[in-house]
Design a protein around this motif. Structure first.
Motif, PDB file in Angstrom:
ATOM      1  N   UNK A  75       0.846  -1.198   0.000  1.00 54.68           N
ATOM      2  CA  UNK A  75       0.000   0.000   0.000  1.00 54.68           C
ATOM      3  C   UNK A  75       0.880   1.246   0.000  1.00 54.68           C
ATOM      4  N   UNK A  95     -16.258  13.255  -5.345  1.00 54.59           N
ATOM      5  CA  UNK A  95     -15.291  14.300  -4.998  1.00 54.59           C
ATOM      6  C   UNK A  95     -15.087  15.227  -6.194  1.00 54.59           C
ATOM      7  N   UNK A 106      -3.103  13.040   0.933  1.00 52.61           N
ATOM      8  CA  UNK A 106      -3.825  12.851   2.206  1.00 52.61           C
ATOM      9  C   UNK A 106      -3.424  11.523   2.833  1.00 52.61           C
ATOM     10  N   UNK A 107      -3.231  10.522   1.952  1.00 49.24           N
ATOM     11  CA  UNK A 107      -2.874   9.203   2.461  1.00 49.24           C
ATOM     12  C   UNK A 107      -1.468   9.169   3.052  1.00 49.24           C
TER      13      UNK A 107
ATOM     14  N   UNK B   1      -3.084   8.035   6.974  1.00 52.98           N
ATOM     15  CA  UNK B   1      -4.046   9.100   6.710  1.00 52.98           C
ATOM     16  C   UNK B   1      -4.555   9.665   8.032  1.00 52.98           C
ATOM     17  N   UNK B   2      -4.622  10.980   8.114  1.00 52.17           N
ATOM     18  CA  UNK B   2      -5.060  11.593   9.372  1.00 52.17           C
ATOM     19  C   UNK B   2      -6.543  11.321   9.626  1.00 52.17           C
ATOM     20  N   UNK B   5      -8.784  13.909   8.281  1.00 52.85           N
ATOM     21  CA  UNK B   5      -9.009  13.850   6.832  1.00 52.85           C
ATOM     22  C   UNK B   5      -9.984  12.737   6.475  1.00 52.85           C
ATOM     23  N   UNK B   8     -13.197  14.105   7.170  1.00 54.57           N
ATOM     24  CA  UNK B   8     -13.602  15.043   6.115  1.00 54.57           C
ATOM     25  C   UNK B   8     -14.212  14.280   4.933  1.00 54.57           C
ATOM     26  N   UNK B   9     -13.551  13.148   4.560  1.00 51.39           N
ATOM     27  CA  UNK B   9     -14.069  12.345   3.452  1.00 51.39           C
ATOM     28  C   UNK B   9     -15.446  11.786   3.789  1.00 51.39           C
ATOM     29  N   UNK B  12     -17.930  14.387   3.494  1.00 51.14           N
ATOM     30  CA  UNK B  12     -18.163  14.641   2.072  1.00 51.14           C
ATOM     31  C   UNK B  12     -19.140  13.609   1.498  1.00 51.14           C
ATOM     32  N   UNK B  13     -18.882  12.355   1.824  1.00 48.02           N
ATOM     33  CA  UNK B  13     -19.733  11.287   1.298  1.00 48.02           C
ATOM     34  C   UNK B  13     -21.156  11.386   1.829  1.00 48.02           C
ATOM     35  N   UNK B 387     -14.671   2.381  -6.145  1.00 48.54           N
ATOM     36  CA  UNK B 387     -14.055   3.495  -5.414  1.00 48.54           C
ATOM     37  C   UNK B 387     -13.010   2.964  -4.420  1.00 48.54           C
ATOM     38  N   UNK B 390     -10.001   2.169  -6.326  1.00 49.68           N
ATOM     39  CA  UNK B 390      -9.209   3.366  -6.662  1.00 49.68           C
ATOM     40  C   UNK B 390      -8.385   3.784  -5.444  1.00 49.68           C
ATOM     41  N   UNK B 391      -9.069   3.836  -4.283  1.00 52.93           N
ATOM     42  CA  UNK B 391      -8.377   4.253  -3.057  1.00 52.93           C
ATOM     43  C   UNK B 391      -7.191   3.344  -2.772  1.00 52.93           C
ATOM     44  N   UNK B 392      -7.411   2.036  -2.992  1.00 54.24           N
ATOM     45  CA  UNK B 392      -6.319   1.094  -2.728  1.00 54.24           C
ATOM     46  C   UNK B 392      -5.189   1.294  -3.732  1.00 54.24           C
ATOM     47  N   UNK B 396      -4.317   3.833  -0.328  1.00 56.48           N
ATOM     48  CA  UNK B 396      -5.088   3.947   0.918  1.00 56.48           C
ATOM     49  C   UNK B 396      -4.967   2.628   1.685  1.00 56.48           C
ATOM     50  N   UNK B 397      -4.625   2.719   2.960  1.00 51.70           N
ATOM     51  CA  UNK B 397      -4.395   1.490   3.739  1.00 51.70           C
ATOM     52  C   UNK B 397      -5.720   0.843   4.136  1.00 51.70           C
ATOM     53  N   UNK B 398      -5.630  -0.438   4.484  1.00 50.59           N
ATOM     54  CA  UNK B 398      -6.811  -1.173   4.954  1.00 50.59           C
ATOM     55  C   UNK B 398      -7.438  -0.470   6.142  1.00 50.59           C
ATOM     56  N   UNK B 404     -12.916   4.553   7.530  1.00 48.16           N
ATOM     57  CA  UNK B 404     -13.836   5.412   6.787  1.00 48.16           C
ATOM     58  C   UNK B 404     -15.241   4.819   6.774  1.00 48.16           C
TER      59      UNK B 404
END
Lengths: 217, 479
Positions: A75, A95, A106-107, B1-2, B5, B8-9, B12-13, B387, B390-392, B396-398, B404
């Motif tokens: 990752x 988004x 961000x990640x 990832x904080x 944040x 925030x996502x 947003x969703x 999605x 895409x994040x992965x 983006x970590x598990x 999230x």
């Protein structure tokens, strides 16, 4: 990459996709992997992009042995060393442009504001200043691909990995993207592009062909 | 990832799918509203019980004789005839004649198993009107004499007196105080009243105020001297004072006419609200016991002796001793003996049962709501597989994906719980229209919010976990 093999199970039989693939890409190169559909080029791209695991072989990225790395660490590798550019852009529809672009930063633990600051240059380079508040659905194909490229670039990865980057675009937009790739390469970015289109492949500095899971230089 | 944040996502969703959030959280809305209302109704019920019984002392035991007779011709009783035979207080005490001493004691046989103040008593807080009294024939099994000698119903009229109260105070251990009272309805005139009105007039002793937790708004309660001298003074309940004189201050030291005789108002009580048992203080006029007997009722009264058990936990045994003691004086008479504590307990117990029932209902609603959230999240994970891919792909970590989706579930259920709390605020007036007392509390609101969020998070975990375990390349290629 050294002796990469990858197959998928089809019923009880294993169908080989990549057969003993060995090749290397130097820093700053612009390579096109050309092959017809079913040749295994997408599987190869997934392995290069650390999204899929190989059955056997060795793969070093920036000297790091990817074949020995665990998923959780992959990752991190995907985030820091690889920038993906997909054929169908793969933007998150909810988004806006800026939110899509800042995601890799961000990640890494940056705040949104810090990430936004870092992206300004890239956004300007790709001519997306006017579009940052738009949703992907409000953009043209070419613009979407620019967003996708911007997202791949912002983290300054070791390698930009593009899968049929012009596949979903009209000719003019496709040309623009290829021009942009040249420009990015000249700026020092390493690019590996996968395509079935010889014309597209010819924009790269080096072409590697893949046929039936085997590489021919 | 904080975390900020990720949050925030999530925001947003969720903010882009408001309608979906509301639909998802409907189960939680209902669950939270239920929990909030259950707590509010439970608290309301408890307060209701507490208020209805505030004129009752927890250790109070009421003894009354309500007419009829359970005695049989054959008197097996015996006992301290002389002791209880001393002067009667109010008037005739013909019943005493039957309680002659010297007969061989039959161990209380006439009362056999027919002790009327047993388990049935605490059934409802309906007060003194418990129909056991003497009217219930004590058909004590194994009591052959009745048939052998023939029953001869003797209608002995028993009127309890202050002496009986004193006897109990003296001979029954564990009693701290004793009083006697009666009530009647009679015409009252004076003050602002244009016509004579009927009010409850209670003849009481000076210690009645303490025993019944009465408080005075103005003036003093009746005194011992008032009773001894049969003074024509009275103490008014709050509503009576308002109805006759407009307010407590006007009533104080004023004069009213009870049964055409003038009485001076010595004091006015504070408002007590409705009570579940005994004389309702707000609507009563209290006069000295002897005054009432002399000028209002004559001897046709059925007084209630109230004794106070020192230790609330010993009420049962005190009641038994009271019964035994009374049997000495009135061997053929069955008295109604009831204690305030068991009435309170019964009311509290039924209230708690109701609360438990409502809580169980709320739990079921929560489970259903939670399953609802889980289903929607599963669909959401399915919908957003691409999605997640895409994040992965972009690193983006598990953990971040798990967090999230879990946060989305928690926030959705928080929104639901918040709507639920507001809903319960909105429906409270409607519930109150049905005469149900509702006591909303901040604690209840916090608890229902907490329950909502916890339920959502628990049921949201599995879909979130599934999302985090998706293989990037598979997720990305999912359409």
């Amino acid at each position: 990459m050294k002796s990469i093999n990858k197959g998928y199970m089809l019923g009880e039989q294993k169908l080989p996709i990549l057969k003993d693939i060995s090749f290397s890409v130097e820093r700053g190169e612009y390579v096109a992997i050309l092959g017809p559909s079913g040749s295994g080029k997408t599987t190869l791209m997934n392995i290069i992009g650390c999204m899929d695991v190989m059955d056997s072989g060795e793969y070093y990225l920036d000297g790091m042995p990817i074949h020995e790395t665990l998923e959780d660490d992959l990752t991190e590798v995907r985030n820091r060393k690889i920038g993906f550019i997909f054929q169908n852009y793969q933007l998150i529809p909810t988004y806006n442009v800026m939110q899509n672009i800042v995601m890799p930063l961000l990640m890494r633990g940056l705040t949104y504001e810090e990430a936004e600051q870092q992206c300004i240059e890239t956004v300007r380079l790709l001519g997306l200043e006017e579009r940052i508040a738009h949703k992907p659905s409000e953009l043209s194909g070419g613009q979407k691909q620019r967003v996708s490229i911007a997202r791949a670039l912002v983290g300054h990865p070791s390698i930009l990995l593009a899968d049929e980057p012009t596949g979903a675009l009209d000719q003019a937009s496709g040309k623009d993207v290829l021009k942009l790739f040249r420009q990015l390469n000249e700026m020092g970015n390493t690019i590996v592009m996968i395509t079935h289109d010889l014309n597209v492949a010819q924009s790269a500095k080096r072409i590697v062909r893949i046929v039936d899971g085997k590489l021919i230089e | 990832m904080r975390f900020s944040e990720i949050f925030r996502l999530v925001w947003l969703n969720l903010s882009q799918n408001k309608f979906k959030v509301i639909l998802t959280s409907i189960g939680i809305v209902v669950g939270s509203a239920t929990i909030m209302m259950v707590l509010a109704i439970g608290t309301g019920g408890k307060m209701e019980v507490a208020e209805q019984f505030k004129n009752l002392n927890a250790g109070a035991i009421d003894i009354s004789y309500e007419g009829g007779n359970s005695g049989f011709g054959f008197n097996m009783g015996g006992g301290r005839g002389a002791g209880s035979g001393n002067g009667s207080f109010g008037g005739s005490n013909s019943g005493r004649m039957l309680s002659g001493g010297g007969m061989p004691s039959g161990g209380g046989m006439p009362f056999g198993g027919g002790m009327p103040s047993g388990g049935g008593m605490p059934a409802m807080p309906s007060g003194g009107g418990i129909p056991f009294g003497g009217g219930m024939p004590s058909t004590g099994e194994g009591f052959p004499f009745g048939e052998m000698f023939g029953e001869s119903q003797v209608n002995e009229e028993v009127i309890l007196t202050y002496d009986d109260a004193e006897t109990l105070l003296t001979f029954v251990p564990g009693i701290t105080d004793a009083t006697i009272s009666y009530s009647t309805t009679t015409s009252v005139e004076g003050g602002d009243l244009e016509d004579a009105s009927y009010y409850t007039v209670a003849g009481v002793l000076h210690n009645y105020a303490t025993i019944s937790n009465l408080e005075l708004a103005i003036g003093d309660f009746l005194t011992e001297d008032d009773n001894d001298n049969k003074e024509k003074v009275c103490v008014l309940g709050a509503n009576v004072a308002n109805a006759i004189f407009g307010n407590a201050y006007s009533a104080y030291n004023n004069t009213l006419y009870i049964d055409n005789r003038s009485y001076v108002v010595a004091g006015v009580l504070t408002e007590m609200g409705s009570v579940a048992s005994g004389i309702s203080p707000d609507t009563a006029i209290y006069v000295p016991y002897n005054t009432g007997v002399k000028y209002i009722t004559g001897n046709s009264i059925s007084p209630i002796v109230t004794v106070i058990a020192e230790d609330v936990t010993q009420v049962e045994s005190v009641m038994q001793n009271v019964e035994t003691e009374l049997k000495e004086s009135y061997p053929n008479t069955t008295f109604t003996i009831s204690d305030a504590g068991s009435k309170m307990d019964a009311a509290s117990a039924s209230n708690e049962t109701l609360s438990l029932l409502l809580v169980s209902m709320a739990v079921i609603v929560f489970i259903v709501g939670g399953i609802g959230i889980m289903n929607v999240l599963f669909v959401s994970v399915k919908e957003r597989t691409n999605e997640i891919g895409i994040l992965k792909a972009i690193g983006c970590s598990r953990k971040a994906i798990l967090l999230e989706f879990l946060l989305e579930a928690s926030c959705t259920s928080f929104v639901g719980a918040l709507i639920g709390v507001m809903l319960s605020l909105a429906i409270t007036p409607l519930v109150e229209l049905l005469s149900v007392r509702v006591e909303l509390s901040v604690g209840g609101a916090i608890l229902s919010l907490l329950f909502g969020v916890i339920t959502g998070s628990i049921f949201g975990f599995y879909p979130a976990y599934k999302a985090s375990r998706l293989v990037p390349v598979v997720a990305l290629n999912q359409e």
